[in-house]
Design an enzyme around this catalytic site. Structure first.
Site, short mmCIF file in Angstrom:
data_model
loop_
_atom_site.label_atom_id
_atom_site.label_comp_id
_atom_site.label_asym_id
_atom_site.label_seq_id
_atom_site.Cartn_x
_atom_site.Cartn_y
_atom_site.Cartn_z
N HIS A 215 0.82 -1.21 0.00
CA HIS A 215 0.00 0.00 0.00
C HIS A 215 0.86 1.26 0.00
CE1 HIS A 215 -4.19 1.44 1.39
NE2 HIS A 215 -3.59 2.42 0.76
N HIS B 124 1.46 5.06 -1.88
CA HIS B 124 1.04 6.10 -2.83
C HIS B 124 2.30 6.79 -3.33
CE1 HIS B 124 -3.26 5.75 -1.88
NE2 HIS B 124 -2.85 5.50 -0.65
N LEU B 125 2.66 6.53 -4.55
CA LEU B 125 3.90 7.08 -5.09
C LEU B 125 3.66 8.37 -5.86
CD1 LEU B 125 5.68 3.74 -6.10
CD2 LEU B 125 5.86 5.05 -3.97
N ASN C 34 -4.49 5.74 -7.31
CA ASN C 34 -5.15 7.06 -7.32
C ASN C 34 -4.19 8.14 -7.81
OD1 ASN C 34 -3.63 6.77 -4.96
ND2 ASN C 34 -4.91 8.18 -3.80
N HIS D 253 -10.95 -0.40 0.07
CA HIS D 253 -10.86 0.67 1.10
C HIS D 253 -12.27 0.76 1.67
CE1 HIS D 253 -10.02 5.05 2.27
NE2 HIS D 253 -11.32 4.95 2.38
N HIS E 29 -5.96 -1.43 5.09
CA HIS E 29 -5.87 -0.63 6.33
C HIS E 29 -7.05 -0.74 7.29
CE1 HIS E 29 -8.23 2.01 3.82
NE2 HIS E 29 -7.22 2.58 3.22
N ASN F 238 -6.85 8.66 6.54
CA ASN F 238 -8.10 7.96 6.23
C ASN F 238 -7.81 6.48 5.98
OD1 ASN F 238 -10.71 7.41 5.59
ND2 ASN F 238 -10.66 8.33 3.56
N ASP G 13 0.47 2.42 3.76
CA ASP G 13 -0.39 3.51 3.30
C ASP G 13 0.42 4.81 3.22
OD1 ASP G 13 -2.51 4.92 2.28
OD2 ASP G 13 -3.78 4.76 4.07
N HIS H 211 2.28 14.22 1.08
CA HIS H 211 1.58 15.44 0.67
C HIS H 211 2.54 16.61 0.82
CE1 HIS H 211 -2.39 13.72 0.23
NE2 HIS H 211 -2.25 13.11 1.39
#
Lengths: 426, 311
Positions: free
Chosen positions: A58, A60-61, A92, A177, A230, A276, A303, A307
């Site tokens: 999990h 996010h790249l 995403n 999710h 998650h 989240n 996860d 940001h």
């Protein structure tokens, strides 16, 4: 013939054995395990564990689309420093990973960086909009084995049923999710006393549990395999435990932050703690830990959600959810002391490699003839984060000022060191 | 005292101190020329990201009566509309030299976030549904003025309405309780937060049941969007159940007082004209708003200089 590397004096943790030895790596494979091995490069590992490299289900790249936060290269480097040799890239992105072109792009960028295997996941629905199925067969032909709309749960139960039926025919796994969106409108944090005091809209546990329940029942009637992303609540763990007891083909993961941080942190008004699903209560943490110990939860997944600073400087309600995880996962999990080191290797390497279906190259025992994707870590070393030295492009870690225990010393990817003595090599 | 962001942070001592200081300010406001030089040379910036009549005007009036300079930030004509971030906006105004920001924002926690980005004092003029500490000070002062009670021990305060979304309720529950009052919340369960078992309050869903027991009846505003969000079926039904009607006014004790933070929704929570309520303190709340905010500004920005003299 290429240069050989020898990892000296490490405690090797394999599925059915544990021994102190040297590990010789040549041509991308484990060439020899034994005492007093010689080689061109020697990596000291006294007091350290050597295991198969970690696999994150999990991550996010952010590439393509939000390269300001992270790129596949910077995320890969963060992963290598965390002991990872494979990262499942969440879909995403912008554009989302719902076409072969984007899947191929992500994989190629991963190869170009060459620091970990970047394993793109595919969307369940087009654009992650939850309205119509993504071309799952095409994506499966392009090598995708795990499909998810992560960030969104698939709200439409009929569509989710179709997706599971379709996935079964393709032999792929869907990952959900779990969040019933009607129950979490505007939600910032767990629905709890602290959220009552702060006057913030709550994200109730039931919003996760309802979808966990629904999907377990959909798995029961479709027979497709399903992975729960998650998990964060006590009841979710109980539902998955019961589903497994019934022999259903389900697996589940938990994040290091849901094992270590609680809802009260939001009363600092710092959006770095907004995530989240949200941080929950101490009793949820206890249930999640129990789930790790009894096999209800199969994997620890980060996860990892970078940001940019300006996004996390917005108000609690406007700031995007998510926190960094790749560089701290091991140190957080060991500091929590929730399970034995052997369990951690299973949860962070063996099991996730199997769930992602990359277990031919990852999560293999440290044994002659196996691919040399390895992690060497010191389980006792205590350390804390230096925010200026993170490999990630973003700095939204919730662990500033905390003492972590256990640190990755060397990482070997495809037979080559990506990290030596805690330093990224490329 | 550096900031005023919540009643919790203020504490009982801080609360009492500000209420005492308000007496001095009220005295100044009685003078023929209600102005003193106490904050001459100080600059107060109003940063209102949400609409306000009472709070904003009373802060500006308070600053002027203490001879502070004021700077008014108008969101609709500011660079926020060009996409300037809150942090950059605060930094820009700080660079111009301000001593205090009076901040209202729809988002919870903004006053705390801003404090990390500026050296100026922060006064919370309302953050989301979280806190509105100067309103609580106003209300405590107004009750004290009307009842001549130094503390509220034994006093029964009933707060009626949309507790869930109310920053006024959150600040007042803390302040009234700190001063010793027994607080009862009256609302349908949909307008209460999901778990308030740790709050020092009683809860009722029947206004008529608690009416005769109340020393203070505090009515909250019900925003019409609560109907669209399904918190109440119709405003009419809400009004029937929880509105202040002529009949309910008759059911009050003869010395019970009625309060409302404004702005009122006539016909919803107030089915009766407040001027028809004998012991309505709604106008006193507004009038005291200036004195209370003078006290807050003086406490945060004053150098202990005397309050006498003419500007």
């Amino acid at each position: 013939m290429s240069d050989s590397i020898v990892i000296k004096n490490a405690t090797i943790i394999n599925r059915t054995s544990q021994l102190v030895a040297d590990v010789k790596i040549e041509n991308g494979f484990v060439a020899e395990v034994g005492k007093n091995l010689k080689g061109d490069t020697l990596l000291d590992a006294s007091g350290c564990i050597v295991s198969s490299g970690f696999v994150d289900l999990h991550a996010h790249l952010r590439e393509p689309g939000k390269e300001e936060a992270e790129t596949i290269e910077t995320g890969s480097r963060a992963g290598a420093l965390g002991g990872y040799t494979a990262l499942v890239a969440m879909p995403n992105t912008d554009p989302p990973q719902d076409s072969v072109a984007v899947i191929d792009f992500v994989r190629e960028q991963g190869k170009r960086a060459g620091l970990v295997d970047v394993v793109p996941s595919g969307c369940i629905t087009l654009g992650r909009h939850g309205e119509s199925l993504a071309p799952m067969a095409e994506l499966a032909q392009a090598g995708v084995t795990l499909f998810t709309d992560d960030g969104n749960g698939v709200q439409d139960a009929a569509l989710m049923r179709r997706a599971l039926e379709y996935a079964k025919g393709l032999g792929v796994t869907l990952a959900q999710h779990c969040e019933v969106a009607e129950l979490t409108k505007g939600a910032v944090m767990n629905e709890c006393r602290c959220c009552t005091d702060l006057g913030l809209p709550g994200w109730p546990a039931i919003a996760e549990e309802l979808m966990v329940f629904r999907d377990i029942e959909l798995v029961r009637i479709t027979g497709a395999s399903m992975h729960f992303l998650h998990l964060s609540t006590k009841r979710s763990v109980e539902l998955v435990r019961a589903g497994k007891r019934d022999g259903l083909p389900i697996t589940a993961e938990v994040t290091p932050h849901h094992l270590s941080l609680t809802e009260e942190l939001l009363s600092s008004y710092n959006p770095v703690f907004k995530v989240n699903p949200p941080l929950r209560s101490t009793s949820d943490i206890q249930a999640l830990k129990a789930g790790l110990l009894d096999g209800t939860i199969d994997a620890i997944a980060t996860d990892h959600a970078p940001h940019p600073r300006r996004d996390k400087e917005m108000s609690l309600d406007m700031a995007p959810p998510g926190m960094l995880g790749l560089e701290t996962a091991l140190g957080v999990v060991l500091a929590e002391g929730a399970c034995e080191i052997r369990d951690i290797v299973a949860l962070m390497s063996w099991n996730p490699a199997k769930i992602a279906r990359i277990d031919k190259a990852h999560g293999c025992d440290v044994a002659v003839g196996n691919k040399a994707n390895l992690c060497v870590f010191d389980p006792e070393l205590t350390w804390s984060i230096d925010i200026n030295r993170l490999a990630s492009k973003s700095v939204n870690t919730p662990y500033l000022g905390r003492t972590l225990r256990g640190r990755v010393r060397h990482t070997i990817f495809n037979g080559l060191p990506t990290v030596i003595d805690g330093q990224a090599q490329r | 005292m550096k900031h005023l962001r919540s009643i919790d942070e203020l504490g009982l001592d801080g609360l009492n101190k500000l209420l005492q200081l308000t007496d001095h300010m009220a005295e100044i406001n009685q003078r023929p020329v209600p102005k003193v030089p106490a904050l001459r040379g100080r600059t107060v910036a109003s940063l209102f990201f949400e609409d306000s009549t009472r709070t904003r005007l009373s802060f500006e009036t308070a600053a002027k009566r203490l001879s502070a300079d004021t700077m008014t930030f108008n969101v609709s004509t500011s660079s926020v509309n060009k996409g300037e971030s809150l942090r950059d906006t605060v930094a820009t105004i700080t660079d111009m030299g301000v001593d205090a920001f009076v901040v209202r924002h729809k988002s919870v926690g903004i006053p705390w976030q801003i404090s990390a980005w500026t050296t100026a004092s922060i006064i919370n003029a309302g953050d989301g549904a979280h806190q509105h500490p100067t309103q609580a000070l106003v209300d405590c002062y107004t009750i004290r003025e009307a009842t001549h009670a130094q503390n509220f021990a034994g006093m029964k305060v009933t707060i009626v309405g949309d507790i869930k979304h109310s920053r006024v309720a959150r600040s007042n529950i803390q302040a009234f309780s700190m001063l010793g009052a027994k607080v009862t919340l009256v609302a349908p369960p949909t307008l209460l937060p999901p778990d308030i078992s740790h709050w020092p309050v009683d809860v009722s869903h029947d206004l008529d049941e608690v009416l005769a027991e109340s020393d203070v009846l505090y009515m909250l505003r019900l925003q019409s969007e609560r109907m669209a969000q399904g918190h109440v079926p119709t405003l009419r039904e809400y009004s029937e159940q929880y509105g202040l009607t002529q009949k309910r006014v008759m059911g009050l004790r003869s010395n019970a007082i009625v309060m409302h933070p404004g702005p009122m929704n006539r016909g919803v929570e107030m089915q009766i004209d407040p001027s028809d309520v004998k012991n309505s303190l709604i106008h006193r709340q507004v009038a005291n708003g200036v004195s209370v905010r003078m006290a807050v500004l003086f406490e945060l920005l004053g150098s202990g200089s005397n309050l006498g003299g003419q500007a």
